[in-house]
Design an enzyme around this catalytic site. Sequence first.
Site, PDB file in Angstrom:
ATOM      1  N   ASP A  10       0.853  -1.189   0.000  1.00 50.80           N
ATOM      2  CA  ASP A  10       0.000   0.000   0.000  1.00 50.80           C
ATOM      3  C   ASP A  10       0.890   1.240   0.000  1.00 50.80           C
ATOM      4  O   ASP A  10       1.716   1.411   0.902  1.00 50.80           O
ATOM      5  CB  ASP A  10      -0.887  -0.013   1.252  1.00 50.80           C
ATOM      6  CG  ASP A  10      -1.893   1.117   1.259  1.00 50.80           C
ATOM      7  OD1 ASP A  10      -3.008   0.913   1.771  1.00 50.80           O
ATOM      8  OD2 ASP A  10      -1.569   2.205   0.733  1.00 50.80           O
ATOM      9  N   ILE A  11       0.741   2.070  -0.983  1.00 50.96           N
ATOM     10  CA  ILE A  11       1.628   3.232  -1.148  1.00 50.96           C
ATOM     11  C   ILE A  11       1.523   4.195   0.036  1.00 50.96           C
ATOM     12  O   ILE A  11       2.489   4.918   0.321  1.00 50.96           O
ATOM     13  CB  ILE A  11       1.334   3.948  -2.478  1.00 50.96           C
ATOM     14  CG1 ILE A  11       2.545   4.785  -2.922  1.00 50.96           C
ATOM     15  CG2 ILE A  11       0.079   4.800  -2.396  1.00 50.96           C
ATOM     16  CD1 ILE A  11       2.458   5.279  -4.355  1.00 50.96           C
ATOM     17  N   GLY A  32      -9.539   4.363  -6.080  1.00 48.53           N
ATOM     18  CA  GLY A  32      -8.221   3.749  -6.288  1.00 48.53           C
ATOM     19  C   GLY A  32      -7.142   4.308  -5.390  1.00 48.53           C
ATOM     20  O   GLY A  32      -7.381   4.639  -4.229  1.00 48.53           O
ATOM     21  N   VAL A  33      -5.933   4.426  -5.979  1.00 47.42           N
ATOM     22  CA  VAL A  33      -4.811   4.889  -5.158  1.00 47.42           C
ATOM     23  C   VAL A  33      -5.027   6.345  -4.735  1.00 47.42           C
ATOM     24  O   VAL A  33      -4.651   6.742  -3.626  1.00 47.42           O
ATOM     25  CB  VAL A  33      -3.478   4.710  -5.916  1.00 47.42           C
ATOM     26  CG1 VAL A  33      -3.377   5.618  -7.124  1.00 47.42           C
ATOM     27  CG2 VAL A  33      -2.287   4.889  -4.990  1.00 47.42           C
ATOM     28  N   ASP A  34      -5.693   7.115  -5.594  1.00 49.90           N
ATOM     29  CA  ASP A  34      -5.972   8.520  -5.258  1.00 49.90           C
ATOM     30  C   ASP A  34      -6.864   8.587  -4.023  1.00 49.90           C
ATOM     31  O   ASP A  34      -6.640   9.383  -3.103  1.00 49.90           O
ATOM     32  CB  ASP A  34      -6.683   9.158  -6.452  1.00 49.90           C
ATOM     33  CG  ASP A  34      -6.540  10.669  -6.515  1.00 49.90           C
ATOM     34  OD1 ASP A  34      -7.426  11.321  -7.077  1.00 49.90           O
ATOM     35  OD2 ASP A  34      -5.533  11.181  -6.006  1.00 49.90           O
ATOM     36  N   THR A 120      -3.316   2.265 -14.792  1.00 51.01           N
ATOM     37  CA  THR A 120      -3.622   0.844 -15.065  1.00 51.01           C
ATOM     38  C   THR A 120      -4.871   0.360 -14.338  1.00 51.01           C
ATOM     39  O   THR A 120      -5.237  -0.816 -14.453  1.00 51.01           O
ATOM     40  CB  THR A 120      -2.438  -0.052 -14.660  1.00 51.01           C
ATOM     41  OG1 THR A 120      -2.270   0.019 -13.229  1.00 51.01           O
ATOM     42  CG2 THR A 120      -1.166   0.357 -15.364  1.00 51.01           C
ATOM     43  N   GLY A 121      -5.532   1.220 -13.601  1.00 49.49           N
ATOM     44  CA  GLY A 121      -6.766   0.818 -12.913  1.00 49.49           C
ATOM     45  C   GLY A 121      -7.971   1.348 -13.655  1.00 49.49           C
ATOM     46  O   GLY A 121      -8.280   0.914 -14.772  1.00 49.49           O
ATOM     47  N   VAL A 122      -8.616   2.330 -13.077  1.00 48.95           N
ATOM     48  CA  VAL A 122      -9.823   2.935 -13.679  1.00 48.95           C
ATOM     49  C   VAL A 122      -9.564   3.376 -15.119  1.00 48.95           C
ATOM     50  O   VAL A 122     -10.419   3.230 -15.995  1.00 48.95           O
ATOM     51  CB  VAL A 122     -10.274   4.152 -12.823  1.00 48.95           C
ATOM     52  CG1 VAL A 122     -11.278   5.021 -13.545  1.00 48.95           C
ATOM     53  CG2 VAL A 122     -10.818   3.662 -11.491  1.00 48.95           C
TER      54      VAL A 122
HETATM   55  N1  APR Z   1      -1.424   1.570  -3.037  1.00 51.80           N
HETATM   56  C1  APR Z   1      -0.791   1.311  -4.216  1.00 51.80           C
HETATM   57  N2  APR Z   1      -1.432   1.113  -5.380  1.00 51.80           N
HETATM   58  C2  APR Z   1      -2.787   1.164  -5.351  1.00 51.80           C
HETATM   59  C3  APR Z   1      -3.522   1.432  -4.175  1.00 51.80           C
HETATM   60  C4  APR Z   1      -2.787   1.626  -2.985  1.00 51.80           C
HETATM   61  N3  APR Z   1      -3.388   1.889  -1.813  1.00 51.80           N
HETATM   62  N4  APR Z   1      -4.861   1.409  -4.490  1.00 51.80           N
HETATM   63  C5  APR Z   1      -4.940   1.132  -5.803  1.00 51.80           C
HETATM   64  N5  APR Z   1      -3.700   0.984  -6.333  1.00 51.80           N
HETATM   65  C6  APR Z   1      -3.316   0.652  -7.703  1.00 51.80           C
HETATM   66  C7  APR Z   1      -4.356  -0.013  -8.570  1.00 51.80           C
HETATM   67  O1  APR Z   1      -4.468  -1.396  -8.250  1.00 51.80           O
HETATM   68  C8  APR Z   1      -3.739   0.217  -9.940  1.00 51.80           C
HETATM   69  O2  APR Z   1      -2.742  -0.767 -10.187  1.00 51.80           O
HETATM   70  O3  APR Z   1      -3.039   1.863  -8.386  1.00 51.80           O
HETATM   71  C9  APR Z   1      -3.051   1.581  -9.788  1.00 51.80           C
HETATM   72  C10 APR Z   1      -3.751   2.735 -10.496  1.00 51.80           C
HETATM   73  O4  APR Z   1      -5.158   2.521 -10.474  1.00 51.80           O
HETATM   74  P1  APR Z   1      -6.168   3.743 -10.154  1.00 51.80           P
HETATM   75  O5  APR Z   1      -5.992   4.150  -8.744  1.00 51.80           O
HETATM   76  O6  APR Z   1      -7.532   3.304 -10.601  1.00 51.80           O
HETATM   77  O7  APR Z   1      -5.643   4.953 -11.068  1.00 51.80           O
HETATM   78  P2  APR Z   1      -5.869   5.244 -12.629  1.00 51.80           P
HETATM   79  O8  APR Z   1      -6.061   4.004 -13.414  1.00 51.80           O
HETATM   80  O9  APR Z   1      -4.733   6.155 -12.979  1.00 51.80           O
HETATM   81  O10 APR Z   1      -7.242   6.060 -12.653  1.00 51.80           O
HETATM   82  C11 APR Z   1      -7.254   7.354 -12.129  1.00 51.80           C
HETATM   83  O11 APR Z   1      -9.216   6.959 -10.828  1.00 51.80           O
HETATM   84  O12 APR Z   1      -9.268   7.141  -8.570  1.00 51.80           O
HETATM   85  C12 APR Z   1      -9.547   7.795  -9.733  1.00 51.80           C
HETATM   86  O13 APR Z   1      -9.247  10.118  -9.165  1.00 51.80           O
HETATM   87  C13 APR Z   1      -8.710   9.030  -9.899  1.00 51.80           C
HETATM   88  O14 APR Z   1     -10.020   9.746 -11.764  1.00 51.80           O
HETATM   89  C14 APR Z   1      -8.774   9.186 -11.385  1.00 51.80           C
HETATM   90  C15 APR Z   1      -8.687   7.750 -11.884  1.00 51.80           C
END
Ligand code: APR
Length: 167
Positions: A10-11, A32-34, A120-122
């Site tokens: 977890d970052i 997500g991570v944000d 790589t997530g949303v």
């Molecule tokens: N620590 C580390 N990595 C994490 C954590 C965490 N606590 N939570 C999620 N991740 C990983 C996800 O598994 C993925 O591999 O972060 C990576 C990026 O995924 P997202 O958080 O969905 O980010 P992204 O794909 O860039 O989408 C950004 O999503 O949350 C919203 O505000 C954000 O609109 C923006 C969009």
Amino acid sequence: MPVVEVVRGDITSEDVDAVVTAANESLLGGGGVDGAIHSAAGPRLAQAGAALAPCDPGDAVATPAFDLDPPIRHVIHTVGPVWEGGGYGEADVLASCYRRSLEVADEIGARSVAFPAIATGVYGFPADQAAKIAISTIRATPTTVERVRLVAFDDATSELLTAALQD
Ligand code: APR
């Protein structure tokens, strides 16, 4: 060139000067991570982000880390590309996220930085291609950052980043 390592976790609990968040252009936080970083840093992070918003895809800006535990002192907000099939410059925007984040890290004097797997997530960027872009861009960017930690939140991402690091 910084030492680059892949870690699984977890970052928000990283032991670094600055953590990078995968934000959206409003810098108000999201899921997500944000969401994890904003939740740990508290509401002042969104207030500080709003004062700097909008952040263009591929760009990066720094704020304090507020309630995030020490030694994290800074949050670097970067906005990844939404994956639309690969024909719209998504790879260049993702590379710019890593490049600009390192440039901002240099501006704030951060010597250690943790990155999530941006986009790589949303945003749907294929994790295998994203891993290669992350490693190659970090290796190609002149920086005074000494230590980069690529934080994988799942095993698949960890394996892809590790493979890219060994290329
Ligand atoms: N620590 C580390 N990595 C994490 C954590 C965490 N606590 N939570 C999620 N991740 C990983 C996800 O598994 C993925 O591999 O972060 C990576 C990026 O995924 P997202 O958080 O969905 O980010 P992204 O794909 O860039 O989408 C950004 O999503 O949350 C919203 O505000 C954000 O609109 C923006 C969009």
